[in-house]
Motif scaffolding. Structure first.
Motif, mmCIF file in Angstrom:
data_model
loop_
_atom_site.group_PDB
_atom_site.id
_atom_site.type_symbol
_atom_site.label_atom_id
_atom_site.label_comp_id
_atom_site.label_asym_id
_atom_site.label_seq_id
_atom_site.Cartn_x
_atom_site.Cartn_y
_atom_site.Cartn_z
ATOM 1 N N ARG A 154 -45.525 26.969 27.171
ATOM 2 C CA ARG A 154 -44.266 27.573 27.600
ATOM 3 C C ARG A 154 -43.211 27.384 26.511
ATOM 4 O O ARG A 154 -42.954 26.256 26.066
ATOM 5 C CB ARG A 154 -43.796 26.949 28.906
ATOM 6 N N ILE A 155 -42.614 28.473 26.078
ATOM 7 C CA ILE A 155 -41.546 28.443 25.086
ATOM 8 C C ILE A 155 -40.217 28.574 25.824
ATOM 9 O O ILE A 155 -39.959 29.588 26.482
ATOM 10 C CB ILE A 155 -41.690 29.596 24.069
ATOM 11 N N ILE A 156 -39.390 27.556 25.734
ATOM 12 C CA ILE A 156 -38.106 27.547 26.448
ATOM 13 C C ILE A 156 -36.986 27.830 25.448
ATOM 14 O O ILE A 156 -36.768 27.056 24.504
ATOM 15 C CB ILE A 156 -37.872 26.200 27.142
ATOM 16 N N PHE A 157 -36.278 28.922 25.656
ATOM 17 C CA PHE A 157 -35.232 29.328 24.717
ATOM 18 C C PHE A 157 -33.905 28.620 25.003
ATOM 19 O O PHE A 157 -33.648 28.166 26.120
ATOM 20 C CB PHE A 157 -35.039 30.844 24.772
ATOM 21 N N ARG A 158 -33.094 28.553 23.979
ATOM 22 C CA ARG A 158 -31.756 27.991 24.074
ATOM 23 C C ARG A 158 -30.748 29.132 24.166
ATOM 24 O O ARG A 158 -30.779 30.069 23.367
ATOM 25 C CB ARG A 158 -31.474 27.139 22.832
ATOM 26 N N LYS A 159 -29.864 29.061 25.153
ATOM 27 C CA LYS A 159 -28.850 30.105 25.291
ATOM 28 C C LYS A 159 -27.804 29.962 24.183
ATOM 29 O O LYS A 159 -27.592 28.885 23.630
ATOM 30 C CB LYS A 159 -28.177 30.033 26.652
ATOM 31 N N LYS A 160 -27.165 31.068 23.840
ATOM 32 C CA LYS A 160 -26.188 31.055 22.752
ATOM 33 C C LYS A 160 -25.020 30.121 23.039
ATOM 34 O O LYS A 160 -24.462 29.510 22.126
ATOM 35 C CB LYS A 160 -25.678 32.472 22.504
ATOM 36 N N ASN A 161 -24.679 29.998 24.301
ATOM 37 C CA ASN A 161 -23.561 29.132 24.669
ATOM 38 C C ASN A 161 -24.011 27.723 25.029
ATOM 39 O O ASN A 161 -23.252 26.927 25.583
ATOM 40 C CB ASN A 161 -22.767 29.745 25.826
ATOM 41 N N GLY A 162 -25.273 27.408 24.722
ATOM 42 C CA GLY A 162 -25.821 26.091 25.004
ATOM 43 C C GLY A 162 -26.620 26.060 26.287
ATOM 44 O O GLY A 162 -26.503 26.932 27.140
ATOM 45 N N GLY A 163 -27.449 25.043 26.432
ATOM 46 C CA GLY A 163 -28.264 24.906 27.635
ATOM 47 C C GLY A 163 -29.564 25.683 27.547
ATOM 48 O O GLY A 163 -29.798 26.465 26.623
ATOM 49 N N ASP B 92 -35.850 29.137 15.467
ATOM 50 C CA ASP B 92 -34.503 28.560 15.479
ATOM 51 C C ASP B 92 -33.743 28.852 16.768
ATOM 52 O O ASP B 92 -32.563 28.497 16.895
ATOM 53 C CB ASP B 92 -33.700 29.057 14.272
ATOM 54 N N LYS B 93 -34.393 29.479 17.730
ATOM 55 C CA LYS B 93 -33.751 29.816 18.997
ATOM 56 C C LYS B 93 -34.329 29.027 20.168
ATOM 57 O O LYS B 93 -33.927 29.225 21.315
ATOM 58 C CB LYS B 93 -33.900 31.311 19.283
ATOM 59 N N ILE B 94 -35.257 28.141 19.872
ATOM 60 C CA ILE B 94 -36.006 27.452 20.925
ATOM 61 C C ILE B 94 -35.411 26.084 21.225
ATOM 62 O O ILE B 94 -35.081 25.314 20.327
ATOM 63 C CB ILE B 94 -37.484 27.302 20.508
#
Length: 256
Positions: free
Chosen positions: A195-204, A178-180
């Protein structure tokens, strides 16, 4: 003698058909209804199949195939009475959304793949994809399907849906799913990786973690990464974590 008997029987059948329409197709229905337009169901039936319905049933796989290459569903035909047949339809369930060849695609649990923008997708239930990250399929990997559209909308994919499900299961097991923001296949120094690209908490987009091609190793690698980095969503996009090594985790930080 046998030839004469066969000719006599054929003559009787022809006479009955001419006078009573004994072998005419009386009805064809679909279950569940309202999935396919009526004209699609009837348009695929030939004149010969209408006159002699057993031919339609014998050729049922060919008939169903015509529908299955245009619509994201499976089709099975059963006899529903004399001169009557029923189609058993099951809409395909997309297991993943993939970006490849400049287009977006759905991959189903039974290994079919098709573009996301076709009109026939109106029958789909996309609820299972709601929380699944987009998968970017690299051009240096084996193509997930043929780019030729002449054979219809729905294609057989070279990507195994079971492997995608394992990706999701293992990512969930380490608390990442749920963070990807996205997943990307790629090749580094001739070795395939994910490659696993994470989502920042503030978006992007945020930090990316390179995982081994074999997803059976993801849980061990992921837990090791979690020990080093307590909250991956706090890390900037310039950071990079390489978890493809067996005995070490490589963390790179680009100082700007």
């Amino acid at each position: 003698m046998i030839f004469l008997f066969a000719a006599l029987l054929a003559g009787i059948i022809f006479s009955l058909e001419t006078k009573m329409h004994l072998f005419r197709l009386k009805d064809i229905t679909a279950e569940p209804g309202k999935i396919l337009p009526e004209q699609i169901i009837t348009h695929s039936i030939t004149a010969k199949q209408r006159r002699f319905w057993p031919v339609l049933f014998v050729q049922r796989e060919k008939y169903c195939r015509k529908i299955e290459i245009q619509y994201p569903l499976t089709c099975r035909m059963d006899i529903a009475g004399w001169g009557k047949v029923k189609l058993k339809l099951k809409v395909l369930q997309p297991a993943a959304k993939i970006y490849w060849d400049g287009k977006y695609w759905y991959l189903s649990s039974n290994g079919k793949i098709w573009q996301t923008n076709i009109e026939e997708n109106s029958i789909l239930n996309l609820s299972e994809l709601k929380d699944k990250p987009l998968i970017y399929w690299s051009d240096d990997q084996m193509p997930p399907c043929s780019a030729d559209n002449s054979a219809g909308n729905i294609k057989t994919s070279s990507v195994r849906a079971e492997n995608i499900y394992k990706w999701y299961e293992n990512l969930k097991a380490v608390g990442w799913l749920d963070k990807i923001a996205a997943i990307k296949t790629e090749t580094n120094d001739g070795i395939s990786a994910v490659r696993i690209i994470f989502r920042k908490k503030n978006g992007g987009g945020g930090v990316s973690v390179l995982m081994p091609e074999n997803c059976d190793d993801w849980v061990v690698a992921g837990l090791a990464v979690n020990k080093i980095c307590s909250d991956l969503q706090d890390l900037p996009q310039t950071d990079f974590i390489d978890a493809t090594y067996k005995n070490k985790i490589l963390v790179k930080t680009v100082v700007q």
